[in-house]
Design an enzyme around this catalytic site. Sequence first.
Site, PDB file in Angstrom:
ATOM      1  N   LYS A 175     -42.169  21.435  47.198  1.00 11.74           N
ATOM      2  CA  LYS A 175     -42.679  21.896  45.961  1.00 11.74           C
ATOM      3  C   LYS A 175     -41.792  23.061  45.606  1.00 11.74           C
ATOM      4  O   LYS A 175     -41.549  24.075  45.792  1.00 11.74           O
ATOM      5  CB  LYS A 175     -44.034  22.507  46.149  1.00 11.74           C
ATOM      6  CG  LYS A 175     -44.762  22.737  44.854  1.00 11.74           C
ATOM      7  CD  LYS A 175     -45.775  24.131  44.616  1.00 11.74           C
ATOM      8  CE  LYS A 175     -45.331  25.293  44.339  1.00 11.74           C
ATOM      9  NZ  LYS A 175     -44.312  25.297  42.839  1.00 11.74           N
ATOM     10  N   GLU A 250     -39.054  33.456  53.834  1.00 14.72           N
ATOM     11  CA  GLU A 250     -37.811  34.025  53.569  1.00 14.72           C
ATOM     12  C   GLU A 250     -37.977  35.101  52.421  1.00 14.72           C
ATOM     13  O   GLU A 250     -38.481  34.400  51.377  1.00 14.72           O
ATOM     14  CB  GLU A 250     -36.548  33.435  53.365  1.00 14.72           C
ATOM     15  CG  GLU A 250     -35.221  33.881  53.422  1.00 14.72           C
ATOM     16  CD  GLU A 250     -34.900  34.455  52.092  1.00 14.72           C
ATOM     17  OE1 GLU A 250     -35.249  35.673  51.930  1.00 14.72           O
ATOM     18  OE2 GLU A 250     -34.387  33.776  51.256  1.00 14.72           O
ATOM     19  N   CYS A 284     -32.128  37.183  46.845  1.00 12.64           N
ATOM     20  CA  CYS A 284     -33.264  37.903  47.834  1.00 12.64           C
ATOM     21  C   CYS A 284     -32.305  39.086  48.474  1.00 12.64           C
ATOM     22  O   CYS A 284     -32.719  39.956  49.385  1.00 12.64           O
ATOM     23  CB  CYS A 284     -33.436  36.967  48.920  1.00 12.64           C
ATOM     24  SG  CYS A 284     -32.285  35.812  49.588  1.00 12.64           S
ATOM     25  N   GLU A 385     -38.994  45.704  45.572  1.00  8.59           N
ATOM     26  CA  GLU A 385     -37.886  44.690  45.128  1.00  8.59           C
ATOM     27  C   GLU A 385     -38.092  44.716  43.586  1.00  8.59           C
ATOM     28  O   GLU A 385     -39.135  44.214  43.193  1.00  8.59           O
ATOM     29  CB  GLU A 385     -38.152  43.445  45.749  1.00  8.59           C
ATOM     30  CG  GLU A 385     -36.980  42.280  45.514  1.00  8.59           C
ATOM     31  CD  GLU A 385     -37.129  41.120  46.224  1.00  8.59           C
ATOM     32  OE1 GLU A 385     -38.241  40.605  46.243  1.00  8.59           O
ATOM     33  OE2 GLU A 385     -36.253  40.536  46.989  1.00  8.59           O
TER      34      GLU A 385
HETATM   35  O1  TXE Z   1     -42.339  34.143  43.179  1.00  3.06           O
HETATM   36  P1  TXE Z   1     -43.457  33.440  44.125  1.00  3.06           P
HETATM   37  P2  TXE Z   1     -42.543  34.562  41.905  1.00  3.06           P
HETATM   38  C1  TXE Z   1     -39.612  38.064  44.619  1.00  3.06           C
HETATM   39  C2  TXE Z   1     -38.944  38.683  43.309  1.00  3.06           C
HETATM   40  C3  TXE Z   1     -39.926  38.261  42.368  1.00  3.06           C
HETATM   41  C4  TXE Z   1     -41.327  38.187  42.971  1.00  3.06           C
HETATM   42  C5  TXE Z   1     -42.220  37.086  42.239  1.00  3.06           C
HETATM   43  O2  TXE Z   1     -39.110  39.890  43.652  1.00  3.06           O
HETATM   44  O3  TXE Z   1     -40.105  39.372  41.304  1.00  3.06           O
HETATM   45  O4  TXE Z   1     -40.925  37.369  44.123  1.00  3.06           O
HETATM   46  O5  TXE Z   1     -41.595  35.927  41.788  1.00  3.06           O
HETATM   47  C6  TXE Z   1     -44.840  29.081  45.121  1.00  3.06           C
HETATM   48  N1  TXE Z   1     -49.338  29.066  47.639  1.00  3.06           N
HETATM   49  N2  TXE Z   1     -39.058  36.697  44.821  1.00  3.06           N
HETATM   50  O6  TXE Z   1     -43.776  34.891  41.165  1.00  3.06           O
HETATM   51  O7  TXE Z   1     -44.765  33.347  43.689  1.00  3.06           O
HETATM   52  C7  TXE Z   1     -44.407  29.058  43.691  1.00  3.06           C
HETATM   53  O8  TXE Z   1     -44.923  27.978  42.843  1.00  3.06           O
HETATM   54  C8  TXE Z   1     -48.237  28.352  47.974  1.00  3.06           C
HETATM   55  C9  TXE Z   1     -38.171  36.775  45.966  1.00  3.06           C
HETATM   56  O9  TXE Z   1     -41.633  33.631  41.162  1.00  3.06           O
HETATM   57  O10 TXE Z   1     -43.070  33.739  45.426  1.00  3.06           O
HETATM   58  C10 TXE Z   1     -42.814  28.963  44.130  1.00  3.06           C
HETATM   59  O11 TXE Z   1     -42.517  27.587  44.264  1.00  3.06           O
HETATM   60  N3  TXE Z   1     -47.053  28.525  47.108  1.00  3.06           N
HETATM   61  C11 TXE Z   1     -37.315  35.462  46.266  1.00  3.06           C
HETATM   62  C12 TXE Z   1     -42.624  29.790  45.239  1.00  3.06           C
HETATM   63  O12 TXE Z   1     -44.049  29.868  45.632  1.00  3.06           O
HETATM   64  C13 TXE Z   1     -47.154  29.255  46.230  1.00  3.06           C
HETATM   65  C14 TXE Z   1     -37.216  34.325  45.329  1.00  3.06           C
HETATM   66  C15 TXE Z   1     -42.184  31.096  45.077  1.00  3.06           C
HETATM   67  O13 TXE Z   1     -42.863  31.932  43.957  1.00  3.06           O
HETATM   68  C16 TXE Z   1     -48.305  30.175  45.787  1.00  3.06           C
HETATM   69  C17 TXE Z   1     -38.014  34.478  44.088  1.00  3.06           C
HETATM   70  C18 TXE Z   1     -49.470  29.766  46.669  1.00  3.06           C
HETATM   71  N4  TXE Z   1     -50.537  30.509  46.520  1.00  3.06           N
HETATM   72  C19 TXE Z   1     -39.118  35.610  43.874  1.00  3.06           C
HETATM   73  N5  TXE Z   1     -48.136  30.713  44.590  1.00  3.06           N
HETATM   74  C20 TXE Z   1     -36.484  35.284  47.322  1.00  3.06           C
HETATM   75  N6  TXE Z   1     -36.806  35.623  48.675  1.00  3.06           N
HETATM   76  O14 TXE Z   1     -35.249  34.903  47.240  1.00  3.06           O
HETATM   77  C21 TXE Z   1     -46.928  30.521  44.311  1.00  3.06           C
HETATM   78  N7  TXE Z   1     -46.127  29.679  45.061  1.00  3.06           N
END
Ligand code: TXE
Length: 492
Positions: A175, A250, A284, A385
């Site tokens: 996904k 991660e 990240c 972050e």
């Molecule tokens: O990330 P999400 P978001 C951090 C960064 C950013 C914050 C929010 O600080 O501002 O996260 O970003 C899926 N069950 N990083 O909201 O929600 C979602 O559809 C299962 C750090 O975009 O974590 C996507 O595919 N999955 C980072 C994935 O999770 C779910 C990279 C990541 O989205 C879900 C990105 C649920 N309940 C953001 N809800 C890094 N580590 O590099 C959402 N998703």
Amino acid sequence: MQEYRMLIGGEWVGAETGDWIESVNPFDGKAWARIPRAGPGDVRRAASEARRAFLDPSWSRLTASARGHLLMKLADLIAEHSDQLARLETTDNGKLINEMSSQLRYLPQWFRYFGGLADKIQGSVIPIDKPGVFNFTRHEPLGVIAAITPWNSPLLLAGWKLAPALAAGNTVVWKPSEFSSVSALAFARLFELVGFPRGVVNVVTGYGSEIGEALVSDPAIAKVAFTGGDQTGQRVYQTAASGIKPVTLELGGKSANIVFDDADLDNAIKGVVSGIFAASGQTCIAGSRALVQRSIYREFTRRLIEFAATAKIGNPLDTSTQVGPVTTRPQYDKVLSYIQIAKDEGAKCLLGGQTPQRPDLEDGWFVEPTIFGDVRPDMRIAQEEVFGPVLAVIAFEDEDDAIRIANDTIYGLAAGVWTKSMRRALLASEKLEAGTVWVNTYRAVSYMSPFGGYKRSGIGRESGIEAINEYLQTKSVWIDVNEPVPDPFVMR
Ligand code: TXE
């Protein structure tokens, strides 16, 4: 408007509800493609197709060498399509074409490396302490892996999961982020072209809030490999726990780039800038805190600002652009709100701090490279972050002070150390609570080297030989050739 479909059980399908999500180009704020808005029913079907494929002899009876060969062929195909995939990613997530092209050109190595590892997964024969009894181990795949990936480096981070998962003999439901699914759907075609049996790789697209939980909790899913924000990661972990499922997480960080007074300042400045502005801070491993020794603080910040101010902001598809837009509207709002928080807390804005005032950029989600000085370690800008082009510069006194400040966050993904002293380098690399420590370099990753977080930055490792173990489970097999069977009421 281009239209993309999901891959479920070898079929290219829309969502069962017929709903779509419009994917928006962060450079001009315009919808340019649409992807299916899957619901829980689509997820259930994908998970059950992946489970069927896991048991199907076309995959389960494939030799490990043949499995590895498929991954190698896939690597060649990715290399052939890397330019096209990079353009899709840049259009979808606004990151620089230079960055996405270099990621896509490097990605095949993960599939080659883990493809090569596929037929080197071997158990051991244990010289067990019981006469007439043989004991050996098998390292077996877990089953269906849910790979949940974010928008910042969509295909690279997916490859870090898919390559070892498939090499180990698992099947996958992937996904991608609702903000950047187009490249995943284009990439999925390559699995078909290479000849992976149907259902081995499935891709479902949709909102995490609508299908994330259905995916993680589906009984057919054996493990979850997730990259994303720590709040979402925590929810994924909790849901996985109710099914006693293992996870790899991660979850980002607040990484420190530590500049000692003996460092080569030109190199350190380039390293600090590359750590935070190169991908608009949306990695990240962003070095979002620069810890600078007090004796060089003034000179360092002056030269840092001078250099960062030359960064060319613009269209990410233009190869001369150095800073592109922020990927999503919510992320843009989040970055701007942190800039305000930093100002309110009394940090001194030394560079940027707003959206660029240029007519050619006004439709995109741009934030100027921003540097805050006089940051105290307890400020939110030094603890939380931001995931944007915002750097917090903090002064430190000596080695102990630097390590204490660097470790004083809930995260522990990465750290950079700039020094000419071998003693300082070794000392810092030992004492820093981070999964990766770079000395006189920053943002270096490789398929060969383990990557992952300490503390709240995550669980498990991706890349490197040990990553394959994240997708395997060990079975102990006992064969008893003793005759007759000994006393049945006593443990053997
Ligand atoms: O990330 P999400 P978001 C951090 C960064 C950013 C914050 C929010 O600080 O501002 O996260 O970003 C899926 N069950 N990083 O909201 O929600 C979602 O559809 C299962 C750090 O975009 O974590 C996507 O595919 N999955 C980072 C994935 O999770 C779910 C990279 C990541 O989205 C879900 C990105 C649920 N309940 C953001 N809800 C890094 N580590 O590099 C959402 N998703």
